[in-house]
Scaffold this motif. Structure first.
Motif, PDB file in Angstrom:
ATOM      1  N   HIS A 218       0.870  -1.175   0.000  1.00 40.85           N
ATOM      2  CA  HIS A 218       0.000   0.000   0.000  1.00 40.85           C
ATOM      3  C   HIS A 218       0.911   1.229   0.000  1.00 40.85           C
ATOM      4  CE1 HIS A 218      -2.933   2.928   1.718  1.00 40.85           C
ATOM      5  NE2 HIS A 218      -3.824   2.193   1.077  1.00 40.85           N
ATOM      6  N   ARG A 219       0.366   2.374  -0.308  1.00 38.17           N
ATOM      7  CA  ARG A 219       1.208   3.579  -0.338  1.00 38.17           C
ATOM      8  C   ARG A 219       1.816   3.881   1.020  1.00 38.17           C
ATOM      9  NH1 ARG A 219      -3.237   8.488  -1.003  1.00 38.17           N
ATOM     10  NH2 ARG A 219      -4.354   8.096   0.956  1.00 38.17           N
ATOM     11  N   TRP A 221       2.116   1.214   3.576  1.00 42.00           N
ATOM     12  CA  TRP A 221       2.342  -0.033   4.310  1.00 42.00           C
ATOM     13  C   TRP A 221       3.417  -0.886   3.635  1.00 42.00           C
ATOM     14  CZ3 TRP A 221       0.123  -2.414   8.711  1.00 42.00           C
ATOM     15  CH2 TRP A 221      -0.878  -1.675   9.343  1.00 42.00           C
ATOM     16  N   ALA A 237     -10.286  -4.022  -3.853  1.00 46.08           N
ATOM     17  CA  ALA A 237      -9.272  -3.762  -2.826  1.00 46.08           C
ATOM     18  C   ALA A 237      -9.019  -5.044  -2.039  1.00 46.08           C
ATOM     19  CB  ALA A 237      -9.720  -2.646  -1.883  1.00 46.08           C
ATOM     20  N   GLU A 239      -7.075  -7.028   1.558  1.00 44.31           N
ATOM     21  CA  GLU A 239      -6.605  -6.877   2.929  1.00 44.31           C
ATOM     22  C   GLU A 239      -5.778  -8.098   3.287  1.00 44.31           C
ATOM     23  OE1 GLU A 239      -9.896  -6.476   5.545  1.00 44.31           O
ATOM     24  OE2 GLU A 239     -10.702  -8.478   5.160  1.00 44.31           O
ATOM     25  N   PRO A 249      -3.929  -3.050   4.684  1.00 41.65           N
ATOM     26  CA  PRO A 249      -4.618  -2.886   3.405  1.00 41.65           C
ATOM     27  C   PRO A 249      -3.704  -3.260   2.234  1.00 41.65           C
ATOM     28  CG  PRO A 249      -3.886  -0.767   4.206  1.00 41.65           C
ATOM     29  CD  PRO A 249      -3.554  -1.754   5.289  1.00 41.65           C
ATOM     30  N   VAL A 250      -4.327  -3.712   1.145  1.00 45.45           N
ATOM     31  CA  VAL A 250      -3.597  -4.021  -0.093  1.00 45.45           C
ATOM     32  C   VAL A 250      -4.244  -3.220  -1.211  1.00 45.45           C
ATOM     33  CG1 VAL A 250      -2.906  -5.794  -1.732  1.00 45.45           C
ATOM     34  CG2 VAL A 250      -3.047  -6.348   0.711  1.00 45.45           C
ATOM     35  N   SER A 251      -3.484  -2.357  -1.846  1.00 47.45           N
ATOM     36  CA  SER A 251      -4.048  -1.542  -2.920  1.00 47.45           C
ATOM     37  C   SER A 251      -3.881  -2.245  -4.263  1.00 47.45           C
ATOM     38  CB  SER A 251      -3.365  -0.174  -2.964  1.00 47.45           C
ATOM     39  OG  SER A 251      -2.023  -0.309  -3.376  1.00 47.45           O
ATOM     40  N   TYR A 254      -0.312  -2.438  -5.886  1.00 48.83           N
ATOM     41  CA  TYR A 254       0.700  -3.385  -5.440  1.00 48.83           C
ATOM     42  C   TYR A 254       0.204  -4.831  -5.415  1.00 48.83           C
ATOM     43  CZ  TYR A 254       2.948   0.955  -4.119  1.00 48.83           C
ATOM     44  OH  TYR A 254       3.517   2.204  -4.161  1.00 48.83           O
TER      45      TYR A 254
END
Length: 264
Positions: A218-219, A221, A237, A239, A249-251, A254
């Motif tokens: 994530h931006r 994490w 999205a 997680e 969180p996982v965007s 990425y």
């Protein structure tokens, strides 16, 4: 050779058991719908005596449903699209089911069996057969399976995290690193012994952990690869659950990294 015969016998028995189970569930669904129709008594069948009304609808629904199930099973090998197949099956089954309904009316209601009656009945049978097959399809429909795979990660080399660890307090310097979370010019470092806030830019932390086993997900994490327990993706999205219970969180940006690692 005997072992192969035994294996074939077991496979055949298992297949027969699966088929019998599916038919049992299908018949249970049809009987339930037949009882419901008997209770409601549509198309003026509520005027019939109770026993005759239920018998009539059981013959029509269960008998017609069996015809539909046979047609659907046969067509499923040629037509994979579920909802299109339901529409086609409901049309194909209507003529033979209409004959069955006409026969039930002649037997129980003493109605005259003729061609005009058959043609008029077609338009009453199809609106019942379509939702009947829809209910069956929904009952058997399964949500798309989501398979979680877990990548085995080797433990990081001590020097890979050494520079970053020197920024931590002596209390947490030897703890297991789970993740780092950016908060402006500060970082919240998540360890298995707790979390600690340090002054460091996220970009600098990523540089210091470049050789460590982990991913930016994530931006704000970064997570250690050996701390990941499961990954879920839903509605654009994702997680990530870490072994401590922490959720990261996982965007979408990425997600390909985790996909390449085998988590999707």
């Amino acid at each position: 050779m005997r072992e192969w015969d035994d294996m074939d016998g077991k496979a055949s028995a298992q297949s027969a058991a699966t088929t019998a189970r599916r038919w049992g569930i299908d018949l249970a669904i049809l009987v339930a719908i037949g009882l419901l129709m008997g209770f409601l008594g549509p198309f003026d069948t509520d005027r019939l005596p109770k026993v005759e009304r239920y018998l009539y609808w059981m013959i029509c629904v269960v008998g017609g449903g069996v015809i539909g199930v046979v047609a659907d099973e046969g067509l499923s090998r040629r037509m994979a699209a579920t909802w299109r197949r339901v529409a086609v099956v409901s049309v194909l089954m209507t003529p033979p089911v209409t004959l069955l309904v006409l026969a039930a009316q002649g037997l129980l209601l003493n109605q005259v069996l003729n061609w005009p009656s058959y043609l008029g009945l077609l338009w009453q049978v199809w609106p019942i057969m379509l939702p009947l097959m829809l209910v069956r399809t929904l009952a058997w429909r399964r949500s798309p399976a989501r398979v979680e795979t877990r990548t085995v990660i080797a433990a990081p080399l001590p020097e890979a995290e050494a520079v970053f660890r020197r920024r931590l307090s002596a209390k947490r310097r030897g703890a297991r690193l789970l993740a780092i979370e950016a908060h402006g010019h500060y970082l919240r470092v998540h360890m298995d012994s707790g979390a600690e806030l340090i002054t460091l830019r996220f970009a600098d932390a990523l540089d210091e952990l470049a050789q460590a086993h982990g991913w930016r997900v994530h931006r704000s994490w970064w997570v250690a690869a050996d701390a990941v327990e499961s990954v879920r993706w839903r509605r654009g999205a994702g997680e990530m659950r870490l072994r401590s219970g922490l959720m990261a969180p996982v965007s979408r940006t990425y997600a390909p990294i985790l996909k390449e690692a085998g988590w999707f």
